[in-house]
Design a protein around this motif. Structure first.
Motif, PDB file in Angstrom:
ATOM      1  N   VAL A  51      38.848  28.708   1.786  1.00 41.01           N
ATOM      2  CA  VAL A  51      39.038  27.782   0.682  1.00 41.01           C
ATOM      3  C   VAL A  51      39.792  26.511   1.071  1.00 41.01           C
ATOM      4  CG1 VAL A  51      39.806  27.498  -1.701  1.00 41.01           C
ATOM      5  CG2 VAL A  51      38.989  29.721  -0.923  1.00 41.01           C
ATOM      6  N   ASP A  52      41.077  26.594   1.358  1.00 37.40           N
ATOM      7  CA  ASP A  52      41.851  25.361   1.463  1.00 37.40           C
ATOM      8  C   ASP A  52      42.666  25.241   2.737  1.00 37.40           C
ATOM      9  OD1 ASP A  52      43.720  27.280   1.018  1.00 37.40           O
ATOM     10  OD2 ASP A  52      44.609  26.354  -0.760  1.00 37.40           O
ATOM     11  N   GLY A  53      42.448  26.101   3.709  1.00 33.84           N
ATOM     12  CA  GLY A  53      43.133  25.956   4.980  1.00 33.84           C
ATOM     13  C   GLY A  53      44.590  26.373   4.970  1.00 33.84           C
ATOM     14  N   THR A  54      44.990  27.251   4.055  1.00 34.32           N
ATOM     15  CA  THR A  54      46.417  27.556   3.940  1.00 34.32           C
ATOM     16  C   THR A  54      46.825  28.907   4.520  1.00 34.32           C
ATOM     17  OG1 THR A  54      46.061  28.420   1.702  1.00 34.32           O
ATOM     18  CG2 THR A  54      46.684  26.105   1.913  1.00 34.32           C
ATOM     19  N   ALA A  85      45.867  23.791   7.504  1.00 32.87           N
ATOM     20  CA  ALA A  85      46.222  23.214   6.204  1.00 32.87           C
ATOM     21  C   ALA A  85      46.370  21.699   6.294  1.00 32.87           C
ATOM     22  CB  ALA A  85      47.508  23.840   5.672  1.00 32.87           C
ATOM     23  N   ASP A  86      46.788  21.200   7.462  1.00 33.06           N
ATOM     24  CA  ASP A  86      46.881  19.746   7.652  1.00 33.06           C
ATOM     25  C   ASP A  86      45.499  19.109   7.658  1.00 33.06           C
ATOM     26  OD1 ASP A  86      49.805  19.505   8.046  1.00 33.06           O
ATOM     27  OD2 ASP A  86      49.407  20.730   9.819  1.00 33.06           O
ATOM     28  N   PHE A  87      44.528  19.787   8.292  1.00 32.08           N
ATOM     29  CA  PHE A  87      43.160  19.269   8.285  1.00 32.08           C
ATOM     30  C   PHE A  87      42.611  19.244   6.860  1.00 32.08           C
ATOM     31  CE2 PHE A  87      43.553  20.303  12.752  1.00 32.08           C
ATOM     32  CZ  PHE A  87      42.776  19.344  13.381  1.00 32.08           C
ATOM     33  N   ALA A  88      42.904  20.288   6.089  1.00 33.09           N
ATOM     34  CA  ALA A  88      42.428  20.328   4.701  1.00 33.09           C
ATOM     35  C   ALA A  88      43.059  19.210   3.879  1.00 33.09           C
ATOM     36  CB  ALA A  88      42.740  21.695   4.093  1.00 33.09           C
ATOM     37  N   ARG A  89      44.354  18.990   4.083  1.00 40.59           N
ATOM     38  CA  ARG A  89      45.065  17.972   3.300  1.00 40.59           C
ATOM     39  C   ARG A  89      44.703  16.553   3.733  1.00 40.59           C
ATOM     40  NH1 ARG A  89      50.349  18.529   5.088  1.00 40.59           N
ATOM     41  NH2 ARG A  89      49.808  16.914   6.620  1.00 40.59           N
ATOM     42  N   ASP A  90      44.693  16.305   5.036  1.00 34.10           N
ATOM     43  CA  ASP A  90      44.544  14.944   5.537  1.00 34.10           C
ATOM     44  C   ASP A  90      43.097  14.464   5.586  1.00 34.10           C
ATOM     45  OD1 ASP A  90      47.269  14.973   5.865  1.00 34.10           O
ATOM     46  OD2 ASP A  90      47.196  15.403   8.019  1.00 34.10           O
ATOM     47  N   TYR A  91      42.153  15.395   5.801  1.00 26.86           N
ATOM     48  CA  TYR A  91      40.753  15.000   5.982  1.00 26.86           C
ATOM     49  C   TYR A  91      39.806  15.672   5.000  1.00 26.86           C
ATOM     50  CZ  TYR A  91      43.076  13.948  10.399  1.00 26.86           C
ATOM     51  OH  TYR A  91      43.965  13.509  11.348  1.00 26.86           O
ATOM     52  N   HIS A  92      40.348  16.376   4.008  1.00 29.69           N
ATOM     53  CA  HIS A  92      39.507  17.129   3.067  1.00 29.69           C
ATOM     54  C   HIS A  92      38.541  18.044   3.817  1.00 29.69           C
ATOM     55  CE1 HIS A  92      41.103  14.969  -0.310  1.00 29.69           C
ATOM     56  NE2 HIS A  92      40.572  13.805   0.036  1.00 29.69           N
ATOM     57  N   ALA A  93      38.995  18.599   4.929  1.00 26.69           N
ATOM     58  CA  ALA A  93      38.114  19.396   5.781  1.00 26.69           C
ATOM     59  C   ALA A  93      37.748  20.710   5.097  1.00 26.69           C
ATOM     60  CB  ALA A  93      38.783  19.683   7.122  1.00 26.69           C
ATOM     61  N   TRP A  94      36.452  20.990   5.062  1.00 23.88           N
ATOM     62  CA  TRP A  94      35.955  22.238   4.496  1.00 23.88           C
ATOM     63  C   TRP A  94      36.591  23.430   5.212  1.00 23.88           C
ATOM     64  CZ3 TRP A  94      31.261  24.945   6.739  1.00 23.88           C
ATOM     65  CH2 TRP A  94      30.940  26.091   6.001  1.00 23.88           C
TER      66      TRP A  94
END
Length: 552
Positions: A403-406, A454-463
């Motif tokens: 879901v969100d890289g967390t 989680a940084d990739f999800a936050r910074d780049y909206h990475a799937w």
């Protein structure tokens, strides 16, 4: 002039914007961050000894002809903009028991190395590289510079005699192709590791991608002095010279169409699809456009910037896709020199299958030990670290998080990241210290920043917080990968690593050219002619886009 908006100021966004401007569009790039480059970013840290400057993303300069071609399309050249150096050795391979292999580019050097490790492997590598080179030419001419909107007759005639070979290249895995070429584990890893940079594994990657070995083992590995941050600067310079406006801190929250709330794909009265008319920013500003190109993560573009009834690649599509790996990154400034390492270093575990199962299996964990990549650009470029110090970029592939890289978490500075991230970096430092013979490495670290999924999800909206994009499996390659245009919204196109032709900086540059082909209705394959493109660009400078703009 027709107006074009490009969402995202990474390499794909900048290169697309530049070609659109040369095509005659008035182009604005909207970048949510405060610098350009996207995943090809950089980070600096000042210490008492001096300044460190780290690339935070791509670090391999391969397929040089693709970069040269894009700069030529922009009326410039790599030679005018970059100082490229050849790396010798190309990279060093470490294993826990068998010692290090020094890999040098060039057919003679590579076959000599393979033969020294395994009698008969040199001849086998020669045949492998012959096939790899031929396959790369076929891919470049038929599968990369194309929109797959139509298969040209010329292509069918060229590929038909090779159909049995093509079927095997697509249905046999890279793992199996390598296994029938050499027996030594380290040599198999040298031929199989490119699958990881294709966001997949050797067992899930079609053997067509053995073409990658023609790049590093035969063509060579290069480095732009100043790092990949300098490459981004050079691209931005050329793009700005073409007249592109770049707006930073401008986050797009909606792609606006002429029927935003109809709930229908087709307008029954006019018998046509919805049409993109611009974008809305986070502060509410509406930016109008005739063409919108999103180079943001395709999952984010489709599922967050469009209503459900206008999504070509909705959530159900992504639920069936295979993500590439996530990544834990470490940016390390190290006191003292590290002659034990070279510019590129690969630390391979003996049991690859167990390593990949830990990353991609049904119950993923951070591998311990992990197969790790370490780049030390200070071996080549003194500008990235103070005198008497080294600059290390460490990449540990981990699970793409749900879901969100967390679930693995985010990184931080000086150990402030989430526990799983910091533990993975501690393990990587200990692994380097042991395998490379640098027992005091941990004590010599003077700068430490970590980055997690989680940084990739936050910074780049990475799937799923992945680092690269959808993996290059059989069902996610070529025309089976997400394509570069919306089927439900006219004048909405896509570029970048999460769409065709795939991951990597060269693919981002190619995807930019494919946007131009799509707008022109150009069904050809192979690169466009830079001379003809430049002549057309000169013809539309100072005037309307006209025919050069094309009907999207």
């Amino acid at each position: 002039m027709r107006r074009a908006i490009v969402i995202g100021g990474g390499v794909a966004g900048l290169s697309t914007a530049g070609l659109l401007a040369r095509e005659g569009y008035a182009v604005t790039v909207l970048e949510r961050g405060h610098t350009t480059g996207g995943r090809a970013g950089s980070w600096a840290s000042s210490t008492e000894a001096g300044d460190f400057r780290f690339d935070t993303g791509p670090s391999w300069y391969l397929m040089p002809e693709v970069f040269e071609h894009w700069f030529a399309m922009m009326g410039s050249s790599v030679g005018e903009r970059l100082d490229l150096v050849d790396l010798d050795p190309a990279y060093r391979v470490f294993s826990p028991a068998a010692g290090a292999l020094e890999v040098r580019s060039g057919r003679h050097e590579a076959t000599e190395l393979f033969e020294s490790v395994e009698p008969g492997a040199g001849r086998a590598l020669g045949a492998y590289l012959d096939s790899a080179g031929s396959t790369y030419v076929m891919a470049r001419e038929s599968f990369l510079y194309t929109t797959f909107s139509r298969i040209p007759l010329r292509t069918l005639r060229a590929l038909l005699p090779r159909l049995p070979e093509l079927v095997r290249l697509l249905t046999e895995s890279l793992h199996d192709r390598v296994a029938r070429t050499v027996r030594d584990t380290r040599l198999r890893q040298v031929l199989g590791y490119p699958a990881v940079f294709l966001a997949a594994t050797p067992r899930t990657t079609p053997s067509m991608y053995h073409l990658m070995s023609s790049m590093d083992l035969e063509d060579g590995v290069r480095y732009p002095m100043g790092g990949f941050a300098r490459l981004v600067e050079a691209i931005e310079e050329v793009v700005r010279e073409a007249g592109v406006e770049i707006r930073l801190g401008a986050e797009v929250t909606e792609i606006v169409t002429d029927r935003p709330s109809s709930g229908r794909v087709l307008d029954a009265a006019r018998g046509r699809r919805a049409r993109a008319t611009g974008v809305r920013l986070a502060d509410g500003e509406l930016v109008p456009a005739d063409v919108v190109v999103s180079t943001a993560d395709l999952h984010h573009t489709e599922t967050r910037l469009l209503p459900e009834h206008l999504q070509t690649y909705g959530q159900r599509y992504w639920d069936r896709r295979t993500s590439g790996p996530g990544a834990v990154l470490a940016l390390l400034g190290v006191r003292g020199e590290l002659p034990e390492l070279v510019h590129h270093n690969l630390f391979f575990t003996a049991d690859w299958d167990a390593n990949f199962e830990a990353v991609f299996g049904p119950q993923p964990v951070v591998p311990r030990p992990a197969s790790t990549y370490v780049c030390m650009p200070s071996a080549t470029d003194p500008s990235v670290a103070p005198a008497g110090h080294e600059n290390l970029f460490v990449l540990v592939p981990v699970s793409p998080d749900a879901v969100d890289g967390t679930s693995v978490g985010a990184g931080g500075i000086d150990g402030a990241g989430d526990p799983a991230v910091e533990r993975a970096v501690d393990d990587a430092i200990a692994q380097m210290a042991d395998w490379a013979g640098v027992p005091d490495l941990a004590e010599r670290v003077v700068v430490r920043r970590t980055i997690g999924p989680a940084d990739f999800a936050r910074d780049y909206h990475a799937w799923r917080g992945n680092a690269l994009g959808p993996g290059h499996t059989l069902w996610q390659s070529a025309f089976l990968r997400g394509q570069n245009t919306s089927r439900r919204v006219e004048n909405l196109l896509y570029a970048g690593a999460t769409t065709a032709p795939g991951v990597g900086l060269p693919m981002c540059l190619i995807s930019a050219e494919n946007v131009i082909k799509r707008l022109r209705g150009d069904h050809s394959d192979g690169p466009m002619d830079p001379v003809a493109f430049g002549a057309a660009a000169r013809g539309c400078q100072g005037g309307p886009a006209g025919a050069a703009g094309g009907a999207a």
